[in-house]
Structure formats: C-alpha cells, structure tokens
Write a protein that holds these residues in place. Structure first.
Motif, mmCIF file in Angstrom:
data_model
loop_
_atom_site.group_PDB
_atom_site.id
_atom_site.type_symbol
_atom_site.label_atom_id
_atom_site.label_comp_id
_atom_site.label_asym_id
_atom_site.label_seq_id
_atom_site.Cartn_x
_atom_site.Cartn_y
_atom_site.Cartn_z
ATOM 1 N N GLU A 98 -11.660 -2.755 0.413
ATOM 2 C CA GLU A 98 -11.423 -4.006 1.145
ATOM 3 C C GLU A 98 -10.080 -4.653 0.817
ATOM 4 O OE1 GLU A 98 -13.432 -7.763 -0.015
ATOM 5 O OE2 GLU A 98 -14.431 -6.549 -1.544
ATOM 6 N N PHE A 99 -9.526 -4.403 -0.366
ATOM 7 C CA PHE A 99 -8.282 -5.050 -0.763
ATOM 8 C C PHE A 99 -7.030 -4.325 -0.263
ATOM 9 C CE2 PHE A 99 -11.221 -6.533 -4.125
ATOM 10 C CZ PHE A 99 -11.238 -7.865 -3.741
ATOM 11 N N ALA A 100 -7.150 -3.057 0.049
ATOM 12 C CA ALA A 100 -5.985 -2.287 0.511
ATOM 13 C C ALA A 100 -6.473 -1.153 1.417
ATOM 14 C CB ALA A 100 -5.213 -1.736 -0.678
ATOM 15 N N PRO A 101 -7.051 -1.505 2.571
ATOM 16 C CA PRO A 101 -7.708 -0.485 3.398
ATOM 17 C C PRO A 101 -6.783 0.626 3.896
ATOM 18 C CG PRO A 101 -7.571 -2.594 4.558
ATOM 19 C CD PRO A 101 -7.136 -2.835 3.145
ATOM 20 N N GLU A 102 -5.498 0.372 3.955
ATOM 21 C CA GLU A 102 -4.551 1.377 4.439
ATOM 22 C C GLU A 102 -3.828 2.096 3.299
ATOM 23 O OE1 GLU A 102 -4.528 1.938 7.748
ATOM 24 O OE2 GLU A 102 -6.039 0.344 7.881
ATOM 25 N N MET A 103 -4.286 1.921 2.079
ATOM 26 C CA MET A 103 -3.633 2.557 0.936
ATOM 27 C C MET A 103 -3.761 4.078 1.054
ATOM 28 S SD MET A 103 -4.034 1.705 -3.121
ATOM 29 C CE MET A 103 -5.759 2.164 -3.281
ATOM 30 N N THR A 104 -2.672 4.767 0.702
ATOM 31 C CA THR A 104 -2.671 6.229 0.759
ATOM 32 C C THR A 104 -2.150 6.805 -0.550
ATOM 33 O OG1 THR A 104 -0.410 6.365 1.623
ATOM 34 C CG2 THR A 104 -2.206 6.212 3.253
ATOM 35 N N ASP A 105 -2.445 8.064 -0.749
ATOM 36 C CA ASP A 105 -1.938 8.788 -1.902
ATOM 37 C C ASP A 105 -0.411 8.760 -1.914
ATOM 38 O OD1 ASP A 105 -2.288 10.539 -4.209
ATOM 39 O OD2 ASP A 105 -1.546 12.143 -2.912
ATOM 40 N N GLU A 106 0.193 8.926 -0.742
ATOM 41 C CA GLU A 106 1.653 8.925 -0.638
ATOM 42 C C GLU A 106 2.248 7.586 -1.076
ATOM 43 O OE1 GLU A 106 5.136 9.350 2.723
ATOM 44 O OE2 GLU A 106 3.202 10.289 3.099
ATOM 45 N N LEU A 107 1.631 6.481 -0.658
ATOM 46 C CA LEU A 107 2.117 5.164 -1.084
ATOM 47 C C LEU A 107 2.068 5.015 -2.602
ATOM 48 C CD1 LEU A 107 0.583 2.741 1.593
ATOM 49 C CD2 LEU A 107 3.018 3.166 1.157
ATOM 50 N N ILE A 108 0.985 5.482 -3.200
ATOM 51 C CA ILE A 108 0.841 5.376 -4.655
ATOM 52 C C ILE A 108 1.862 6.254 -5.359
ATOM 53 C CG2 ILE A 108 -0.705 5.792 -6.612
ATOM 54 C CD1 ILE A 108 -3.022 5.077 -4.649
ATOM 55 N N ARG A 109 2.057 7.477 -4.868
ATOM 56 C CA ARG A 109 3.042 8.377 -5.488
ATOM 57 C C ARG A 109 4.454 7.815 -5.390
ATOM 58 N NH1 ARG A 109 1.136 13.888 -6.300
ATOM 59 N NH2 ARG A 109 -0.950 14.053 -5.420
#
Length: 125
Positions: free
Chosen positions: A38-49
């Motif tokens: 709910e806090f970051a529904p569009e979060m992706t592995d690529e964004l984190i990397r």
C-alpha cells in the motif's frame, strides 16, 4: 510473524526484498525487508537496484523517520552461511528492525550479520 510485525490485515500484500550486502567485495549481511504494498504500489526491483530501498520509498512520498532495532547472538544457518561465504555455525548477529513513517510501519527487516564484522556503537549521555 511478518504479518504481525507490520500490523497487516488479512489479504494485505507485502513486497519482499532480499539483499546480500557487501563491504570491500566481501558479503557481510543477508537482509530481508518486507514493505506493505500500500505504501509503494508501483515499486519495482529495478527502482530498488537503481536508487536503493529508502530512496525508492521516498519517490512514493514515504519517508522513514524512525526505527526500532533488536539484536541477538546466533549461529549461522546453512543457507545464510553459503550466501556469506563462511561456515555454518559461525557466530553472527540477528537483527530485526521496524521502520516508521509517522505512525505507519513501512518496513520490517530481518538481517543476519557476520559476527567477525559486526560492530555496535552507542553514545550515552
């Protein structure tokens, strides 16, 4: 449980981010972070990397403000020891962290840190 630590209701989903952290090209910790979707529904592995976990959360206007950490001494289990490149049974520190943004719990993290590299510093006044 993870659900209890994050105070999730039945059916609420989490992202699971597993990372092996390195210092001087040597693995020193295995970190498992759980973030409510709910806090970051569009979060992706690529964004984190690309940005790291907390900077990625900030892209979604989620700002870590405080955390509570607990530490205990453990012996490394086989799966973590393989990731860290050391023998199973060696000394390690098990760390849990609950991270808040305001009153919301935005992360529950479980880490295992090699005992030969763990250092803990506290300033008391």
């Amino acid at each position: 449980s993870i659900r209890e630590a994050l105070r999730l209701k039945e059916g609420e989903e989490v992202f699971w981010v597993k990372r092996v952290r390195y210092m001087d090209n040597e693995a020193y910790t295995v970190e498992n972070s759980y973030i409510p979707v709910e806090f970051a529904p569009e979060m992706t592995d690529e964004l984190i990397r690309t940005n790291g976990l907390y900077k990625t959360l900030q892209l979604f206007q989620v700002f870590p403000e405080r955390a509570i950490e607990s530490f205990s001494a453990v012996s490394l289990k086989e799966n973590d020891s393989q990731l860290l490149g050391v023998e199973a049974g060696e000394a390690a520190i098990y760390l849990t962290r609950i991270t808040y943004s305001g009153i919301n719990i935005i992360e529950y993290c479980q880490s295992v840190v090699r005992g030969d590299v763990f250092q803990y510093t506290v300033e008391l006044s």
